[in-house]
Design an enzyme around this catalytic site. Sequence first.
Site, short mmCIF file in Angstrom:
data_model
loop_
_atom_site.label_atom_id
_atom_site.label_comp_id
_atom_site.label_asym_id
_atom_site.label_seq_id
_atom_site.Cartn_x
_atom_site.Cartn_y
_atom_site.Cartn_z
N LYS A 3 42.03 38.72 40.27
CA LYS A 3 42.11 37.43 40.95
C LYS A 3 42.89 37.53 42.27
O LYS A 3 43.38 38.59 42.62
CB LYS A 3 42.73 36.40 40.00
CG LYS A 3 41.90 36.19 38.72
CD LYS A 3 40.46 35.83 39.00
CE LYS A 3 39.70 35.20 37.88
NZ LYS A 3 39.27 35.99 36.75
C1 PLP Z 1 38.68 35.25 35.38
C2 PLP Z 1 38.13 33.92 35.04
C3 PLP Z 1 38.61 33.19 33.95
C4 PLP Z 1 39.56 33.77 32.94
O1 PLP Z 1 40.79 34.12 33.42
P1 PLP Z 1 41.80 34.91 32.45
O2 PLP Z 1 43.12 34.72 33.10
O3 PLP Z 1 41.32 36.33 32.43
O4 PLP Z 1 41.71 34.27 31.12
C5 PLP Z 1 38.14 31.91 33.75
N1 PLP Z 1 37.23 31.38 34.56
C6 PLP Z 1 36.71 32.05 35.62
C7 PLP Z 1 35.72 31.38 36.50
C8 PLP Z 1 37.14 33.35 35.88
O5 PLP Z 1 36.60 34.04 36.88
#
Ligand code: PLP
Length: 381
Positions: free
Chosen positions: A164
């Site tokens: 992210k």
């Molecule tokens: C990465 C992601 C998540 C999940 O995030 P985590 O912190 O890994 O649980 C949820 N929604 C979207 C759109 C994502 O890209």
Amino acid sequence: MLAALRSGWVTMGPRVQQLEAAFRAMLGVPHALAVNSCTAAIHLALLGLGIGPGDEVITTPISFATSANVLVHVGAAPVFADVEPDTLNLDPRSVAERLTPRTRAIMPVHLYGHPCDMGALTALAERHGLQLIEDAAHAIEASWQGRRMGSASAAAAFSLYATKNITAGEGGVLVTSRPELAEAAEILRNHGLSRGAWKRYGAEGFRHWEILAPGYNYKLSDVLAAIGLAQLAKLEGFWAERRRLVGLYDAALADCAEIARPVVRPAVRPAYHLYSVRLRLEQVRWTRDQVLAAVQAERIGLGVHFRALHLHPYYRQRFGFAPGLCPVAEAASERLFSLPLYPGLTEADVADVAAALRKVLAVARSQAFPGGDPAASAPPA
Ligand SMILES: *Cc1c(COP(=O)(O)O)cnc(C)c1O
């Protein structure tokens, strides 16, 4: 991070509180709770808003697994609405068509960091008494008409996962303006206990804890919160860097007829999480997966964000979803792919990616795929 380790307090503690305070200040929201993933944050939001068996939640098929899985976790039924052709964000008109008396919430995703049409979605939610829960995993820096994500809804969830915009390795943050949701989520993230360890070992002396609900262990460790805080300090610098790279990609691919580039609508500030383009299948003789295989063979790593959720095996079998449910999403699902985008990528890297893509597309335009492996182009079973 070393300070967190040396302090001896490595689980949820003062650095988690600092991270939460930083999110409150950055987004202008009264409550922020750090947890161990964005998925956990959305799970807690659903539980805290009382969404469960018998309820329907409308979400988008162009998203990560979380968007549908968490609904199953709480026993609610996922209802997929179609997406808008330009941003691939949840289409408010399609959402309106899928409302039923059982609809309790709308769960949009700010895909690739481009904000959803929050005006239309909040109006729908208000008119029909629905909760709006934003998946802002891609959109930490984004704003819609000057408002940050999470400031106009029941709740929003952010991710600190490795890929992210900023990361703690793993982690997530739930933000809300509702004190009752914040309180419920705080209890549920710590096994449903009446008071956190940090408070339990505080100065007021011995106190028993009590189990108020069968909660979860969704706590973020202070070690990870320290990493998150250090990353947060770099957030705007990373954003500016990705924005510059997006400009370079836009210029490098501007005259590439086989590729539809991402759009930015007026009055939004995108987070530029991913640079996801769409292959114009009408212009080439290859499938998207064949183009991906050929570009990967040029040693360029690509991603697919995402193939339509309702067509994955579990969701077809459990809920009977089939092609035709969301035509815009399904068409995009076969066409989209993401180019490398991260701070540290150089101008030369962008030029290499664009050159490799153009080279492959020139062949895909004029010749059948060599070998023609049909499995490479099959939609999800
Ligand atoms: C990465 C992601 C998540 C999940 O995030 P985590 O912190 O890994 O649980 C949820 N929604 C979207 C759109 C994502 O890209």
